[in-house]
Design a protein around this motif. Structure first.
Motif, mmCIF file in Angstrom:
data_model
loop_
_atom_site.group_PDB
_atom_site.id
_atom_site.type_symbol
_atom_site.label_atom_id
_atom_site.label_comp_id
_atom_site.label_asym_id
_atom_site.label_seq_id
_atom_site.Cartn_x
_atom_site.Cartn_y
_atom_site.Cartn_z
ATOM 1 N N HIS A 40 0.839 -1.205 0.000
ATOM 2 C CA HIS A 40 0.000 0.000 0.000
ATOM 3 C C HIS A 40 0.872 1.253 0.000
ATOM 4 C CE1 HIS A 40 -2.955 3.004 1.076
ATOM 5 N NE2 HIS A 40 -2.282 3.269 2.186
ATOM 6 N N GLN A 58 2.354 1.579 -3.443
ATOM 7 C CA GLN A 58 1.269 1.960 -4.353
ATOM 8 C C GLN A 58 0.951 3.444 -4.225
ATOM 9 O OE1 GLN A 58 -2.218 -0.327 -3.377
ATOM 10 N NE2 GLN A 58 -2.406 -1.093 -5.447
ATOM 11 N N THR A 59 0.855 3.919 -3.008
ATOM 12 C CA THR A 59 0.547 5.323 -2.754
ATOM 13 C C THR A 59 1.639 6.222 -3.317
ATOM 14 O OG1 THR A 59 -0.665 4.730 -0.752
ATOM 15 C CG2 THR A 59 0.035 7.026 -0.961
ATOM 16 N N GLY A 116 4.086 9.983 0.556
ATOM 17 C CA GLY A 116 3.199 8.867 0.231
ATOM 18 C C GLY A 116 3.751 7.534 0.701
ATOM 19 N N HIS A 171 3.643 7.502 4.808
ATOM 20 C CA HIS A 171 2.460 7.999 5.514
ATOM 21 C C HIS A 171 1.886 7.053 6.572
ATOM 22 C CE1 HIS A 171 0.173 5.559 2.605
ATOM 23 N NE2 HIS A 171 -0.866 5.717 3.407
#
Length: 87
Positions: free
Chosen positions: A49, A52-53, A71, A74
């Motif tokens: 994740h 991906q972000t 990102g 986070h």
């Protein structure tokens, strides 16, 4: 050192950053040990994740390298669950 304005117990416990020393990549790997209560049905690692972000932000904002890093990082605070903090 604790911020003089913050009196929360987490600031006293974690503010000195003395619990454990690790790199950002090590923290990302630790995220994979967690089952995130906000996404319990996800079948891929939590670090995925984060990547991906970061990649989505990079595509949308190729000129803002600082934003790509934000990102990626986070969700790193979630590793505190491994040190006894609730989700």
């Amino acid at each position: 050192r604790r911020c003089r304005h913050c009196r929360c117990p987490q600031s006293a416990q974690y503010g000195s950053c003395s619990q454990r020393r690790m790199s950002a990549m090590e923290a990302l790997e630790l995220l994979d040990q967690l089952v995130d209560e906000s996404d319990p049905d996800v079948d891929f690692p939590n670090s995925f994740h984060a990547f991906q972000t970061a990649e989505g932000i990079r595509r949308a904002h190729p000129d803002k390298d600082w934003f790509h890093l934000v990102g990626l990082l986070h969700d790193l605070g979630k590793v505190l669950v491994l040190f006894g903090e609730p989700q």
